[in-house]
Design a protein around this motif. Structure first.
Motif, PDB file in Angstrom:
ATOM      1  N   SER A 153      53.658 -11.835 -47.197  1.00 19.99           N
ATOM      2  CA  SER A 153      52.276 -11.422 -46.993  1.00 19.99           C
ATOM      3  C   SER A 153      52.171 -10.591 -45.713  1.00 19.99           C
ATOM      4  O   SER A 153      53.040 -10.625 -44.843  1.00 19.99           O
ATOM      5  CB  SER A 153      51.365 -12.640 -46.894  1.00 19.99           C
ATOM      6  N   PHE A 203      50.137 -10.956 -43.222  1.00 18.57           N
ATOM      7  CA  PHE A 203      50.069 -11.818 -42.042  1.00 18.57           C
ATOM      8  C   PHE A 203      51.447 -12.338 -41.658  1.00 18.57           C
ATOM      9  O   PHE A 203      51.840 -12.303 -40.486  1.00 18.57           O
ATOM     10  CB  PHE A 203      49.125 -12.996 -42.301  1.00 18.57           C
ATOM     11  N   GLU A 239      41.680  -8.937 -40.848  1.00 22.39           N
ATOM     12  CA  GLU A 239      41.337  -9.890 -41.899  1.00 22.39           C
ATOM     13  C   GLU A 239      41.911 -11.287 -41.633  1.00 22.39           C
ATOM     14  O   GLU A 239      41.494 -12.261 -42.269  1.00 22.39           O
ATOM     15  CB  GLU A 239      41.805  -9.383 -43.274  1.00 22.39           C
ATOM     16  N   TYR A 240      42.861 -11.371 -40.711  1.00 19.61           N
ATOM     17  CA  TYR A 240      43.401 -12.674 -40.298  1.00 19.61           C
ATOM     18  C   TYR A 240      43.035 -12.859 -38.823  1.00 19.61           C
ATOM     19  O   TYR A 240      43.839 -12.646 -37.923  1.00 19.61           O
ATOM     20  CB  TYR A 240      44.908 -12.745 -40.520  1.00 19.61           C
ATOM     21  N   ASN A 241      41.786 -13.285 -38.631  1.00 22.29           N
ATOM     22  CA  ASN A 241      41.139 -13.220 -37.313  1.00 22.29           C
ATOM     23  C   ASN A 241      41.375 -14.508 -36.514  1.00 22.29           C
ATOM     24  O   ASN A 241      40.465 -15.295 -36.295  1.00 22.29           O
ATOM     25  CB  ASN A 241      39.639 -12.983 -37.529  1.00 22.29           C
ATOM     26  N   GLU A 279      40.634 -20.032 -34.476  1.00 24.39           N
ATOM     27  CA  GLU A 279      39.963 -19.164 -35.433  1.00 24.39           C
ATOM     28  C   GLU A 279      38.723 -18.572 -34.783  1.00 24.39           C
ATOM     29  O   GLU A 279      37.789 -19.284 -34.442  1.00 24.39           O
ATOM     30  CB  GLU A 279      39.574 -19.955 -36.687  1.00 24.39           C
ATOM     31  N   ARG A 307      41.325 -17.527 -46.080  1.00 26.54           N
ATOM     32  CA  ARG A 307      42.301 -16.856 -45.215  1.00 26.54           C
ATOM     33  C   ARG A 307      42.888 -17.815 -44.182  1.00 26.54           C
ATOM     34  O   ARG A 307      44.082 -17.766 -43.903  1.00 26.54           O
ATOM     35  CB  ARG A 307      41.635 -15.664 -44.519  1.00 26.54           C
ATOM     36  N   ILE A 308      42.023 -18.678 -43.622  1.00 24.97           N
ATOM     37  CA  ILE A 308      42.558 -19.626 -42.642  1.00 24.97           C
ATOM     38  C   ILE A 308      43.496 -20.605 -43.325  1.00 24.97           C
ATOM     39  O   ILE A 308      44.513 -21.022 -42.752  1.00 24.97           O
ATOM     40  CB  ILE A 308      41.424 -20.357 -41.885  1.00 24.97           C
ATOM     41  N   GLN A 327      45.414 -19.845 -45.868  1.00 22.50           N
ATOM     42  CA  GLN A 327      46.660 -19.096 -46.059  1.00 22.50           C
ATOM     43  C   GLN A 327      47.501 -19.121 -44.784  1.00 22.50           C
ATOM     44  O   GLN A 327      48.722 -19.292 -44.823  1.00 22.50           O
ATOM     45  CB  GLN A 327      46.343 -17.652 -46.455  1.00 22.50           C
ATOM     46  N   ILE A 328      46.823 -18.933 -43.664  1.00 23.49           N
ATOM     47  CA  ILE A 328      47.528 -18.949 -42.377  1.00 23.49           C
ATOM     48  C   ILE A 328      48.162 -20.308 -42.127  1.00 23.49           C
ATOM     49  O   ILE A 328      49.340 -20.412 -41.773  1.00 23.49           O
ATOM     50  CB  ILE A 328      46.552 -18.593 -41.236  1.00 23.49           C
TER      51      ILE A 328
END
Length: 701
Positions: free
Chosen positions: A391, A393, A425-427, A441, A456-457, A459-460
């Motif tokens: 990905s 990220f 997008e991955y803030n 985050e 998204r969080i 996914q991280i």
């Protein structure tokens, strides 16, 4: 015939109505939110108390009326002939539910009804019964909605979900009636010949309730005291006939029920609870990791479970890899099974990579939950190869790690930043503290939907332990928003867990969970080194000292004295512990709890080096006035200059992005100004060059 109200948990209304129709097939029922109404005889009421697996309470209506003023409560309660229901020597209690504009306090409502009851006994018998909140002989419930009051006798006593078999529980136990609802919604209750398996059984509630169902054991079998036990109209003959009939209808269990948990203590608790319920022999217990263990079950059945799901987003962190592994395990070993899983975090279930068949809204106590059903058919058992490391990220994070390795060789620290919102997008920001990871985050922009930000969080958090080869239990998530005043250092938790870290020869305690900030500002790493290099033989003052990390470096730099000032008692104590950790002891180190803005006004000592890193804004209750760094920095530095020796230095820093130093005003104070903002920016923070401002202000003499 009596008017009955049978209450249940939110989300179980239709199930409860269906159950009551089976228990009392000749009675018409009416459904309302959280309750089922019916007219029934005493035997029906007893039958519901004994046999209902979903009900909370069975209430028998005594009176009803409209309330226009407070005295109407008294009038309606007084319309009941209370001596027909209990004796003056008995105790009673009142549960009052509901308020409106007229009666806006439930305790007041209960008091008015109590007054009516005791006054009636007094006027008729010259004596009054006593109120007891513990084990009262008679329990009365008043339900107030809009302007209508209804008064009931609680036939159940304690809530019917309490089956009397629980010897002990684990954390956040599942209520018994909710376990039954899960078994019904899963489909197993209609197909009890099929095997049932709970891989994360905890204290055993689901499998015990399943065994009680399979054996046709009434859930009220073990209860000795009921709300009707000391009721004057109780008919013990009718009750005993129902109990004897229920005993005669108990049957042997013909199905396999399997329970497993990774915690051996919980397995022992589950066994003890099953023994108390009389169904231990019907359940096969095991102790193993749910994502590795496969029970010896020959045919496909039903997997019904309440897996851990965490009430806070931060608690989800360690669970993401678990659900990732669980999904793969289910695909490999539970083909053709039917799954029914409870969660308060549906996003967590995305890690299973399964398509849901149906979802139900339920309440587990006060927690809103979803019961999700899955069919483990060919489609759901397909194993799709996921490549999280490919990905965007993950690729960026891997590049950052490789880049960090180069400059870390020249550093002597185990605390550093490896990612700082590099991809919009991955803030998030990601910091390493020894072998721990802190994910901060940043609040998502208003145009980003909450569910997308949450995905998204997740996914991280799912990718991070794999990329960093870190223990998921050592990943901490925080949400960072713009903070002001007392919000700046607010507590997030109260675990009091401290981790020791190191930086350029200094040791520090950090707390990764309890506060938004950890106790060590990583962007000031170079600034602390510069203080240490300049501190030898000098008297050093550290204002707004936080946990004293700058003071420690000054002391290690052989400062003659170090004075540490902060408004917080918590942080002054923390600073003292940091000094002890570095074996820095002596009267030359002073710690003062005070508001720096007022303490400095009357302070008379002189210093060679003063470090000042104030907050951007503060309106703490401990301060006489508010603090605004842009508005007040000249006034503060004027007072600091007064405490500065000839030729002395002030290192002034802050984190307000739009801050502008008043150069002209400071020059009139006789201060030479050197901008250190870029000089003090560590390599791992260069992606965010405005993380702080820093200046060296030197007394021009």
């Amino acid at each position: 015939m009596f008017e009955l109200v049978v209450t249940g948990a939110k989300g179980l209304d239709e199930l409860l109505q269906s159950e009551l129709q089976q228990l009392c097939p000749e009675r018409a029922t009416k459904l309302k939110p959280g309750q089922v109404l019916l007219e029934a005889d005493l035997a029906d009421a007893y039958r519901i108390c004994l046999h209902s697996r979903l009900a909370n309470r069975v209430l028998l209506k005594l009176a009803q009326g409209m309330v226009d003023q407070a005295d109407d409560l008294y009038r309606i309660a007084d319309s009941v002939v209370w001596s027909e229901h209990f004796d003056v020597h008995q105790t009673f209690m009142i549960d009052f539910i509901g308020t409106n504009r007229t009666i806006n306090n439930s305790q007041f409502g209960a008091l008015k009804i109590k007054d009516a009851i005791v006054d009636q006994f007094n006027s008729r018998m010259g004596k009054r019964p006593s109120v007891s909140k513990i084990n009262a002989d008679i329990r009365i419930q008043a339900r107030f909605w809009r302007q209508e009051l209804a008064i009931y006798l609680d036939l159940s006593g304690k809530s019917l979900h309490q089956r009397q078999y629980r010897q002990d529980t684990g954390k956040a136990p599942l209520k018994e009636h909710l376990a039954c609802a899960m078994l019904m919604r899963s489909g197993w209750a209609e197909n009890m010949a099929a095997p049932l398996y709970d891989p994360m059984c905890g204290s055993g509630t689901i499998v015990i309730e399943a065994a009680l169902m399979a054996a046709n054991i009434p859930p009220g079998r073990n209860r000795k005291v009921w709300g009707f036990s000391r009721w004057r109209k109780h008919d013990d003959t009718v009750w005993q006939q129902l109990v004897e009939q229920a005993e005669s209808e108990i049957k042997p269990i013909q199905t396999g029920i399997f329970a497993n948990d990774i915690d051996s203590r919980l397995v022992q608790i589950a066994k003890s609870n099953a023994r108390a319920a009389g169904v231990e022999a019907a359940i096969q217990f095991s102790c193993a990791d749910a994502v590795k263990y496969v029970p010896e079950i020959e045919t496909a059945g039903y997997l019904v479970s309440n897996p851990p799901y965490g009430e806070r987003l931060s608690e989800v962190t360690a669970l993401l890899p678990l659900f990732d592994d669980l999904g793969l395990h289910l695909k490999q070993h539970f083909q053709n099974w039917k799954l029914s899983l409870l969660t308060s975090s549906r996003d967590l279930f995305r890690q299973l990579k399964l398509s849901a068949k149906k979802q139900y809204q339920l309440m587990n106590g006060k927690l809103e939950c979803q019961l999700v059903n899955y069919d483990m058919d060919e489609r759901n058992c397909e194993i799709r190869q996921t490549q999280p490391l490919n990905s965007d990220f993950a690729n960026r994070l891997v590049k950052n790690i490789q880049r960090s390795k180069k400059w870390l060789k020249s550093q002597n620290t185990d605390c550093y930043r490896i990612y700082d919102a590099d991809l919009p997008e991955y803030n998030v920001a990601i910091d390493c503290y020894a072998d721990w990871l802190v994910v901060q985050e940043y609040a998502a922009p208003k145009d980003v939907p909450e569910n997308k930000a949450r995905q998204r969080i997740h996914q991280i958090l799912a990718a991070l332990p794999k990329i960093m080869q870190a223990d998921p239990e050592k990943v901490v998530l925080k949400v960072r928003e713009q903070q002001k005043g007392k919000e700046q250092y607010q507590k997030l938790a109260q675990r009091h867990e401290y981790l020791q870290v190191s930086e350029n020869g200094a040791k520090f305690q950090v707390n990764l969970r309890d506060y938004l900030d950890t106790g060590l500002f990583l962007d000031h790493r170079i600034t602390r080194q510069l203080v240490q290099q300049r501190a030898s033989g000098k008297h050093v003052l550290n204002l707004f000292a936080y946990t004293g990390s700058v003071s420690v470096h000054a002391a290690l730099g052989k400062a003659t004295s170090v004075t540490t000032v902060d408004m917080s008692h918590t942080y002054i104590d923390w600073a003292k512990r940091n000094f002890q950790l570095n074996q820095l002891n002596g009267s030359q180190y002073q710690f003062i709890q005070a508001d720096c803005t007022t303490w400095l006004v009357d302070h008379q000592a002189k210093y060679d080096l003063i470090f000042i890193d104030p907050p951007s804004f503060s309106n703490s209750k401990r301060m006489d006035n508010t603090w605004d760094v842009q508005r007040d920095h000249v006034k503060l530095l004027t007072q600091a200059k007064r405490c500065l020796k000839s030729g002395g230095e002030i290192i002034f820093s802050n984190n307000l992005r739009r801050f502008n130093l008043d150069n002209e005003a400071l020059k009139t104070l006789g201060l030479d100004i050197e901008d250190w903002s870029q000089k003090t920016l560590p390599e791992d923070f260069k992606r965010n060059p405005k993380i702080h401002h820093c200046w060296l202000l030197t007394d021009a003499g």
